[in-house]
Design a protein around this motif. Structure first.
Motif, PDB file in Angstrom:
ATOM      1  N   TRP A  29       0.860  -1.184   0.000  1.00  0.00           N
ATOM      2  CA  TRP A  29       0.000   0.000   0.000  1.00  0.00           C
ATOM      3  C   TRP A  29       0.900   1.239   0.000  1.00  0.00           C
ATOM      4  N   SER A  30       0.397   2.303  -0.611  1.00  0.00           N
ATOM      5  CA  SER A  30       1.253   3.485  -0.770  1.00  0.00           C
ATOM      6  C   SER A  30       1.641   4.092   0.570  1.00  0.00           C
TER       7      SER A  30
ATOM      8  N   THR B 142      -3.145   3.566  -1.597  1.00  0.00           N
ATOM      9  CA  THR B 142      -3.407   2.839  -2.833  1.00  0.00           C
ATOM     10  C   THR B 142      -2.712   1.491  -2.806  1.00  0.00           C
ATOM     11  N   ARG B 143      -3.472   0.460  -3.149  1.00  0.00           N
ATOM     12  CA  ARG B 143      -2.902  -0.882  -3.168  1.00  0.00           C
ATOM     13  C   ARG B 143      -2.241  -1.154  -4.519  1.00  0.00           C
ATOM     14  N   SER B 144      -1.089  -1.783  -4.489  1.00  0.00           N
ATOM     15  CA  SER B 144      -0.506  -2.256  -5.745  1.00  0.00           C
ATOM     16  C   SER B 144      -0.038  -3.695  -5.568  1.00  0.00           C
ATOM     17  N   ASP B 145      -0.240  -4.471  -6.634  1.00  0.00           N
ATOM     18  CA  ASP B 145       0.140  -5.880  -6.655  1.00  0.00           C
ATOM     19  C   ASP B 145       1.079  -6.086  -7.834  1.00  0.00           C
ATOM     20  N   PHE B 146       2.151  -6.785  -7.619  1.00  0.00           N
ATOM     21  CA  PHE B 146       3.109  -6.988  -8.714  1.00  0.00           C
ATOM     22  C   PHE B 146       4.034  -8.145  -8.384  1.00  0.00           C
ATOM     23  N   ILE B 147       4.776  -8.561  -9.399  1.00  0.00           N
ATOM     24  CA  ILE B 147       5.805  -9.583  -9.196  1.00  0.00           C
ATOM     25  C   ILE B 147       7.158  -8.912  -9.382  1.00  0.00           C
ATOM     26  N   THR B 148       8.035  -9.087  -8.414  1.00  0.00           N
ATOM     27  CA  THR B 148       9.384  -8.547  -8.519  1.00  0.00           C
ATOM     28  C   THR B 148      10.321  -9.662  -8.982  1.00  0.00           C
ATOM     29  N   PHE B 149      11.120  -9.348 -10.019  1.00  0.00           N
ATOM     30  CA  PHE B 149      12.107 -10.295 -10.536  1.00  0.00           C
ATOM     31  C   PHE B 149      13.465  -9.940  -9.914  1.00  0.00           C
ATOM     32  N   PHE B 150      14.097 -10.905  -9.275  1.00  0.00           N
ATOM     33  CA  PHE B 150      15.424 -10.693  -8.707  1.00  0.00           C
ATOM     34  C   PHE B 150      16.449 -11.554  -9.445  1.00  0.00           C
ATOM     35  N   ASP B 151      17.633 -11.013  -9.639  1.00  0.00           N
ATOM     36  CA  ASP B 151      18.723 -11.851 -10.120  1.00  0.00           C
ATOM     37  C   ASP B 151      19.083 -12.845  -9.015  1.00  0.00           C
ATOM     38  N   GLY B 152      19.262 -14.100  -9.386  1.00  0.00           N
ATOM     39  CA  GLY B 152      19.459 -15.155  -8.388  1.00  0.00           C
ATOM     40  C   GLY B 152      20.791 -15.092  -7.662  1.00  0.00           C
ATOM     41  N   GLN B 153      21.761 -14.365  -8.195  1.00  0.00           N
ATOM     42  CA  GLN B 153      23.065 -14.297  -7.526  1.00  0.00           C
ATOM     43  C   GLN B 153      23.374 -12.923  -6.934  1.00  0.00           C
TER      44      GLN B 153
END
Lengths: 178, 392, 189
Positions: free
Chosen positions: B108-109, B115-126
């Motif tokens: 939430w902001s 404000t609600r936000s939904d998302f997928i965060t991509f992380f580098d595995g290393q």
């Protein structure tokens, strides 16, 4: 008199253990204490045959459900309640703590009242809109089902329609007597 | 903070805090003149290449539920090597080669509001650097995390995130385009078992199994298998022993029945249920329970289940033992006595597997499957919940 | 959630004594006399202290409470994300497709209730929350009708709902589909 003292002890102990120990230890401790004092609660005969099969019946016996202390995990309405008790957070089983809001939605389970032997429908809804309260963590799982049966699941955040979907604490309002 | 620290240091050097800062000032003065402004230069650590005994532990941090966390542990060395910080009731997934990590997240902001936000965060595995945030415009299901609420297709192409709004669907995110593609409707069903780049199976509230296949435009074809368990009296747990690459799954029910299925084709083949429990086990009151209570050693099809003694409706009670079964024959191979009861378990998918168990203390206790002996115990976090290993 | 709904709920939750407000979720409808339970007969510290009058529920009303009420509400009106029953659901019974549709909604079709109990539940629910919208010659659901409707599962609930509502507009049951809108955007909650 003796019973009153035991009751007091029992009440205090269940409240304390509810707050400090995991439910598993809590149940084990209660069981041991009850067995030791040979004061297993005698439940009135269930009113309906159906009640005897209800998941809430087994729970009420196992934890020594009581009807007087809503701040303890073994308060009778919490047979399927999961999370922090609103009763320990400035609210009650049907009262949201100040500044949080109840969800209009809930899931509906049923618990045995140990003192009249009747089943009651309980609406489990969350109080919402602020960070988790973090007091009196209790886990009741009587009749609790996986999330593919969402109407009977207590892991879901029941905050739909609340001020936000952020979970604060768990409440348990009586919907009716069956 | 830094500024305050500097001014204290300067003040100390000037000798105005003579009494309080003597030690600090002395130490500083003791440095050679030309070293005063050098000191250590910060570098940033990078994880070694992923390996089977690395464990990713997802923690919802219940007392502060808006700040989830992932702990990255070298399970062979009992060492913490990194963390991810997330938002509200995050879910987690690993790319099949572990090169990327994903958090399915909600914020939430204004922290708990706004404000609600939904998302997928991509992380580098290393490096654990953030590579992308991809919005989930339909939101996501908010529930104490379970593995099968969010997953990745076995080819690593699509991330799948379950929704209950209250109609039930699965949001599809393309990992190569880093884009939300749309939602697949799965009416009256939940849990995602992806078994191909364009196929998933899901468990429905009446005990049926819905298998959904989609095309590039997310048009679906579905197949439904009739009730394969009794969803009223003996439901399957949400966590299952699952090998998405082989499309093999073993579901376990509250009463300890196993239902194995081959989901590798568009039409699943569902086996006959068999019980984990002998008559003697039943008499003793054994039953499965916990959170992530079952897993599979995929190369050998061995099933590992957390077991405790208790009546029905103790399905979330932690396990005192892990029972090991041959997934092909149903024969019990071993009983591992846990030194500390556990809510979740996972296993490394190598030839000499380790068993990782999450205790309520909380701690992560690791056992060697070969002899059931403890390898080590590590305490971290407040309420760690789900364990992920490479290829799991 | 509508503002009035919110304030009604807040009133329910915050009125009364400090430790606990009245928790009487009022009986489903003033028009339907639920038997009420004397608070003095309920062994519970809060019910007695607050004098909360609880309804006694049984039969179809109990099935509604256990299977539907959590989301649809005891008044048949809940949050914006959940389609409203009150003053609305009866309209579906004006077409054959609509009659089938309300059986085929996944949580109805897949409910753990026999066809006979489900028929009784639907009939109770329609009269309780939407009696005024039922056709004059409303034929109650029978076990056989429910059984038949349950043999067909919807591929897309969202699409089917739209088709059925468009059909009601064509039949002149309603003038506009807008009556049936509900928020499906989860960013709202």
């Amino acid at each position: 008199m003796v019973m009153q003292v035991i009751d007091k002890l029992f009440e205090r102990m269940s409240r304390r253990t509810a707050q400090k120990m995991s439910r598993r230890n809590f149940v084990a401790t209660l069981g041991a204490a009850l067995a030791g004092a040979s004061m297993l609660p005698v439940l009135p005969v269930a009113r309906k045959a159906q009640a005897a099969e209800d998941p809430g019946v087994e729970w009420a016996k196992r934890v020594g459900a009581q009807t007087t202390d809503p701040k303890a995990c073994n308060y009778w309405r919490y047979c399927s309640s999961d999370g922090y008790l609103c009763s320990c957070c400035g609210g009650g089983p049907a009262t949201c703590p100040p500044g949080s809001t109840p969800s209009p939605t809930s899931w509906v389970g049923s618990c045995l009242n140990p003192d009249d032997g009747k089943m009651y429908l309980i609406a489990y809804r969350d109080c919402c809109g602020k960070d988790s309260c973090a007091q009196c963590n209790c886990l009741g799982t009587a009749g609790e089902m996986p999330t593919y049966r969402p109407q009977l699941n207590n892991d879901i955040i029941w905050c739909f329609g609340g001020s936000s979907m952020v979970y604060h604490c768990s409440s348990a309002a009586i919907v009716g007597q069956v | 903070m830094e500024r305050a620290f500097l001014s204290v240091a300067v003040a100390a050097l000037l000798g105005t805090f003579a009494a309080a800062s003597t030690a600090f000032a002395d130490e500083t003065k003791a440095l050679p003149d030309d070293a005063k402004l050098m000191g250590e230069q910060h570098s940033i650590a990078i994880l070694s290449k992923p390996h089977p005994k690395r464990v990713y532990v997802l923690e919802p941090v219940f007392p502060h539920i808006v700040a989830s966390k992932v702990w990255i542990i070298e399970g062979d060395k009992q060492e913490l090597v990194g963390t991810l910080s997330g938002g509200y009731l995050s879910n987690f997934a690993l790319a099949p080669d572990n090169s990327q990590l994903y958090l399915f997240d909600t914020y939430w902001s204004k922290g708990t509001r706004g404000t609600r936000s939904d998302f997928i965060t991509f992380f580098d595995g290393q490096t654990l650097d953030i590579k992308a945030d991809v919005d989930l415009p339909k939101g996501r299901f908010l529930v104490v995390p379970k593995k099968q609420n969010a997953d990745i297709t076995p080819d690593g192409r699509y991330l799948l995130s379950y929704n209950l709004a209250p109609s039930t669907s699965v949001s599809v995110v393309d990992t190569t385009e880093r884009k939300y593609k749309g939602d697949l409707e799965i009416p009256g069903c939940g849990l995602i078992f992806p078994t191909a780049g364009n196929r998933l199976s899901t468990v429905c509230s009446d005990g049926t199994l819905l298998t959904v296949k989609w095309d590039a435009a997310l048009k679906t074809t579905t197949h439904r298998d009739g009730p394969f368990f009794d969803a009223e009296n003996d439901p399957v747990f949400e966590h299952a022993a699952f090998d998405k690459k082989k499309g093999r799954v073993h579901w376990v029910t509250y009463d300890g029945n196993i239902i194995s299925a081959d989901l590798s084709k568009d039409k699943p083949v569902i086996g006959k249920p068999w019980s984990l429990l002998s008559a003697e086990d039943k008499a003793e009151g054994w039953r499965p329970g916990g959170w992530q209570l079952i897993t599979m050693h995929q190369p050998t099809n061995r099933i590992f289940v957390l077991m405790h003694k208790g009546p029905k409706w103790t399905h979330k009670q932690p396990g005192d033992e892990v029972w090991v079964f041959d997934g092909n024959t149903g024969k019990r191979l071993d009983r591992i006595h846990l030194k500390e009861h556990a809510t979740s378990l996972a296993i490394s998918q190598d030839a000499e597997p380790y068993l990782f168990t999450q205790t309520e203390k909380p701690s992560l206790v690791t056992y060697n499957v070969a002899d059931g002996k403890e390898v080590g115990e590590m305490a971290f976090g407040i309420s760690p919940f789900l364990l992920f290993t490479a290829g799991d | 959630m509508t503002r009035s709904m919110a304030s009604a709920l807040l009133a329910i939750f915050f009125s009364g004594a400090a430790i606990s407000a009245s928790e009487s979720l009022p009986s489903a409808d003033a028009g339907t006399a639920h038997e009420s339970v004397d608070p003095a007969s309920v062994p519970d510290v809060l019910v007695r202290r607050n004098g909360t009058v609880l309804p006694r529920v049984s039969g179809a009303a109990e099935d509604y409470a256990r299977h539907c009420q959590g989301c649809h509400g005891h008044l048949g009106d809940s949050v914006v994300e959940v389609p409203r029953l009150k003053g609305r659901v009866g309209l579906f019974t004006h077409s054959a497709e609509g009659r089938a549709y309300i059986v085929q909604v996944p949580n109805v079709l897949q409910a753990h209730l026999s066809d006979a109990r489900l028929a009784a539940l639907l009939n109770w629910m329609l009269r309780e929350y939407s009696g005024a919208e039922l056709p004059g010659a409303f034929m109650p659901y029978t076990e056989a009708e429910v059984a038949l409707a349950r043999t067909h599962r919807l591929g897309s609930v969202i699409d089917r709902r739209r088709e059925v509502i468009d059909g009601l507009v064509r039949l002149g049951v309603v003038t506009s589909p807008e009556l049936f809108t509900f928020a499906t955007d989860p960013a709202r909650y």
